[in-house]
Write an enzyme that holds these catalytic residues in place. Structure first.
Site, PDB file in Angstrom:
ATOM      1  N   LYS A 156       0.832  -1.213   0.000  1.00 21.36           N
ATOM      2  CA  LYS A 156       0.000   0.000   0.000  1.00 21.36           C
ATOM      3  C   LYS A 156       0.870   1.269   0.000  1.00 21.36           C
ATOM      4  O   LYS A 156       0.655   2.202  -0.770  1.00 21.36           O
ATOM      5  CB  LYS A 156      -0.913  -0.010   1.237  1.00 21.36           C
ATOM      6  CG  LYS A 156      -1.620   1.288   1.523  1.00 21.36           C
ATOM      7  CD  LYS A 156      -2.643   1.612   0.450  1.00 21.36           C
ATOM      8  CE  LYS A 156      -3.047   3.069   0.507  1.00 21.36           C
ATOM      9  NZ  LYS A 156      -4.111   3.383  -0.425  1.00 21.36           N
ATOM     10  N   CYS A 205      -2.896  10.970   1.370  1.00 17.69           N
ATOM     11  CA  CYS A 205      -2.261   9.688   1.046  1.00 17.69           C
ATOM     12  C   CYS A 205      -0.888   9.881   0.433  1.00 17.69           C
ATOM     13  O   CYS A 205       0.125   9.526   1.019  1.00 17.69           O
ATOM     14  CB  CYS A 205      -3.142   8.924   0.067  1.00 17.69           C
ATOM     15  SG  CYS A 205      -4.819   8.742   0.662  1.00 17.69           S
TER      16      CYS A 205
HETATM   17  N1  SAJ Z   1      -1.164  14.988  -8.931  1.00 13.82           N
HETATM   18  C1  SAJ Z   1      -0.306  15.744  -9.725  1.00 13.82           C
HETATM   19  N2  SAJ Z   1       0.024  15.269 -10.952  1.00 13.82           N
HETATM   20  C2  SAJ Z   1      -0.470  14.090 -11.429  1.00 13.82           C
HETATM   21  C3  SAJ Z   1      -1.330  13.311 -10.611  1.00 13.82           C
HETATM   22  C4  SAJ Z   1      -1.662  13.794  -9.363  1.00 13.82           C
HETATM   23  O1  SAJ Z   1       0.160  16.823  -9.326  1.00 13.82           O
HETATM   24  O2  SAJ Z   1      -0.130  13.733 -12.564  1.00 13.82           O
HETATM   25  C5  SAJ Z   1      -1.532  15.476  -7.600  1.00 13.82           C
HETATM   26  C6  SAJ Z   1      -3.036  15.724  -7.448  1.00 13.82           C
HETATM   27  O3  SAJ Z   1      -3.384  16.979  -7.946  1.00 13.82           O
HETATM   28  C7  SAJ Z   1      -3.201  15.600  -5.961  1.00 13.82           C
HETATM   29  C8  SAJ Z   1      -2.176  14.533  -5.583  1.00 13.82           C
HETATM   30  O4  SAJ Z   1      -1.265  14.463  -6.658  1.00 13.82           O
HETATM   31  O5  SAJ Z   1      -2.860  16.802  -5.307  1.00 13.82           O
HETATM   32  C9  SAJ Z   1      -2.763  13.164  -5.328  1.00 13.82           C
HETATM   33  O6  SAJ Z   1      -3.780  12.864  -6.258  1.00 13.82           O
HETATM   34  P1  SAJ Z   1      -3.961  11.433  -6.932  1.00 13.82           P
HETATM   35  O7  SAJ Z   1      -5.114  11.504  -7.845  1.00 13.82           O
HETATM   36  O8  SAJ Z   1      -2.693  10.983  -7.532  1.00 13.82           O
HETATM   37  O9  SAJ Z   1      -4.205  10.442  -5.737  1.00 13.82           O
HETATM   38  P2  SAJ Z   1      -5.183  10.427  -4.447  1.00 13.82           P
HETATM   39  O10 SAJ Z   1      -4.437  10.956  -3.281  1.00 13.82           O
HETATM   40  O11 SAJ Z   1      -6.500  10.978  -4.741  1.00 13.82           O
HETATM   41  O12 SAJ Z   1      -5.360   8.841  -4.301  1.00 13.82           O
HETATM   42  C10 SAJ Z   1      -4.216   8.027  -4.150  1.00 13.82           C
HETATM   43  C11 SAJ Z   1      -4.332   6.865  -5.153  1.00 13.82           C
HETATM   44  N3  SAJ Z   1      -3.069   6.171  -5.205  1.00 13.82           N
HETATM   45  C12 SAJ Z   1      -2.445   5.890  -6.381  1.00 13.82           C
HETATM   46  O13 SAJ Z   1      -2.891   6.247  -7.457  1.00 13.82           O
HETATM   47  C13 SAJ Z   1      -1.193   5.090  -6.316  1.00 13.82           C
HETATM   48  C14 SAJ Z   1      -5.460   5.939  -4.713  1.00 13.82           C
HETATM   49  O14 SAJ Z   1      -5.499   4.787  -5.543  1.00 13.82           O
HETATM   50  C15 SAJ Z   1      -5.264   5.514  -3.246  1.00 13.82           C
HETATM   51  O15 SAJ Z   1      -6.297   4.674  -2.800  1.00 13.82           O
HETATM   52  C16 SAJ Z   1      -5.285   6.768  -2.399  1.00 13.82           C
HETATM   53  O16 SAJ Z   1      -4.158   7.580  -2.806  1.00 13.82           O
HETATM   54  C17 SAJ Z   1      -5.177   6.369  -0.953  1.00 13.82           C
HETATM   55  O17 SAJ Z   1      -6.216   6.370  -0.261  1.00 13.82           O
HETATM   56  O18 SAJ Z   1      -4.098   5.953  -0.520  1.00 13.82           O
END
Ligand code: SAJ
Length: 450
Positions: free
Chosen positions: A213, A267
């Site tokens: 995880k 996360c």
């Molecule tokens: N972000 C960027 N650039 C990107 C992708 C995301 O700057 O290309 C930023 C987003 O704007 C945000 C942050 O990263 O601020 C996180 O967003 P996210 O969409 O990547 O992830 P979360 O936090 O919404 O959800 C993550 C997911 N983990 C992965 O994709 C590996 C989700 O599957 C998990 O269940 C969740 O964390 C969790 O609960 O751990």
């Protein structure tokens, strides 16, 4: 087919509440437990306290048919699923207090044959630590750490991995790792999740499942860190980062993520520290990614400060406060940090826009920040900083931006919209620029040869 008939989910937050709904919609009797009376009352009225597509309908339905109810104190059940937060302390150390408190709260109602599953993102070893605590409180029952396959109470770790905004779909379709403290515990937990999971279930050890995880989110953090560092490189070289990434991603084995104002949520910005804390000597890459991503909000503010006018106070429209598009979650949001830092900076008044919020979050209250709607903020502003690529902002007429200085940290207007054939927005890098009426698309991907 599982013999589990009643499930108690401890913690009805972003993960616990949808999980309650899933179990309840599959014929199990579910009691959701939360220390917050307000949440308990809301759920018992069939309402929800978070924004998550389709969850409101499902909760209303399962509460109406009596499959889900909420309470503040645990009651006996066949299975207990713990989904409470595991925050970071000020010095970036994992805090498992809530997990241990949840374990203490269920200890008095545990009985022989019960299953306890920890879902919270946890440092490696937490499932064992929690089980030691259960064993200490219930010496009359045996647990897998001492009784192995013959334990009275089975314990497993099975992390959620759903994406906010798509939770109900991903709960069903995602694969899941299940790390039992015994084979029997893994199999019983697998049978429980089979009630709604259509993805594959993989049985492993609790410690492996815990690290899996953390690894998923640390991987994403490192990759976003790469995109953010590339954005810094492009700023130094005067190149358009969106174009560089789009073209590099045309390589069959390259898939660079998107730069932005930083990494938010509870996360991805948190979990890498759980690994770094466990093995600090061997995690320089993860630590560097954290550093790059944590510096982003400060960089956005520095870009705004560079535009300061000593003769007057400039109005800045900050579009978006959520940590990512199309959700209401402001936790660890880089956009909130930008707005907060800016409100502490002389020379600027901040107009904050968040279509999913009716009030400013507590840490922005009492500052020189006004919450308003997008069009009014844009109309009044000298500088527009786009912090979140919410759907609503994609619909704004580009004419509203004429004459404004724009900092598009997400590439929504200056890259993605600029790519549309009918766009009158010019493709630009992430740095500040003035939107001119005659702004013509200068850079557009040429498309395929016929
Ligand atoms: N972000 C960027 N650039 C990107 C992708 C995301 O700057 O290309 C930023 C987003 O704007 C945000 C942050 O990263 O601020 C996180 O967003 P996210 O969409 O990547 O992830 P979360 O936090 O919404 O959800 C993550 C997911 N983990 C992965 O994709 C590996 C989700 O599957 C998990 O269940 C969740 O964390 C969790 O609960 O751990």
């Amino acid at each position: 087919m599982s013999d589990i008939r009643t499930v108690s989910v401890i913690g009805m937050g972003y993960i616990g509440l949808p999980t309650c709904a899933m179990f309840a919609s599959r014929g199990l009797k579910v009691v959701g437990i939360d220390v917050n009376q307000h949440i308990v009352d809301k759920v018992n009225r069939g309402e929800i306290h978070i924004v998550e597509p389709e969850l409101d309908d499902l909760i209303r339905r399962v509460v109406e048919i009596g499959a889900l109810r909420a309470a503040t104190k645990p009651e006996p059940a066949d299975a207990f699923v713990i989904a409470v937060p595991t925050p970071l302390s000020e010095d970036h150390r994992p805090d498992v207090t809530y997990v241990l408190a949840a374990a203490r709260s269920i200890a008095p109602v545990l009985k022989r044959g019960d299953l306890v599953v920890l879902e919270s993102t946890s440092p490696v070893g937490t499932t064992r630590e929690m089980t030691v605590e259960l064993g200490r409180l219930r010496p009359d029952l045996s647990f897998p750490l001492t009784a192995g396959e013959h334990a009275d109470v089975m314990v497993a770790y099975s992390p959620e991995r759903v994406l906010p905004g798509k939770v109900l779909h991903e709960l069903v379709s995602n694969d899941r790792s299940i790390g039992g403290l015994s084979r029997a515990a893994s199999e019983r937990a697998a049978a429980l999740y089979r009630s709604f999971v259509k993805g594959e279930l993989f049985i492993t050890s609790a410690e492996t499942a815990e690290l899996v995880k953390l690894t998923e989110n640390a991987f994403r953090d490192v990759n976003i860190g790469f995109a953010n560092e590339l954005s810094n490189v492009c700023n130094v070289l005067g190149l358009n980062v969106w174009e560089v990434i789009e073209l590099a991603n045309r390589h069959p084995r390259v898939n660079i993520l998107q730069p932005g104002p930083g990494v938010g949520g509870h996360c991805i910005a948190v979990d890498p520290y759980f690994i770094i804390d466990a093995a600090p000597e061997v995690t320089p890459l993860m630590a560097a990614a954290r550093k790059v991503n944590s510096a982003r909000p400060h960089q956005v503010v520095a870009d705004i400060v560079a535009l300061r006018d000593p003769t007057r106070t400039l109005k800045v429209a900050a579009l978006g406060l959520a940590f990512k598009p199309n959700i209401d979650d402001l936790r660890e949001s880089p956009a909130v940090e930008v707005v907060k830092l800016l409100s502490e900076t002389e020379g600027f008044d901040v107009l904050a826009v968040e279509p999913h919020a009716h009030a400013l979050p507590a840490d922005l209250e009492g500052r020189r920040i006004q919450l308003t709607d997008a069009l009014s903020a844009i109309d009044q502003a000298d500088i527009i900083v786009l912090l979140v690529d919410h759907r609503q902002f994609n619909l704004i007429d580009p004419a509203a931006l004429d004459g404004k200085v724009l900092i598009d940290t997400r590439g929504l207007w200056t890259w993605r919209r600029a790519q549309r054939p009918d766009s009158r927005l010019a493709a630009r890098s992430a740095t500040a620029h003035k939107v001119e009426k005659a702004d013509k698309p200068a850079l557009r991907l040429a498309g395929r040869a016929a």
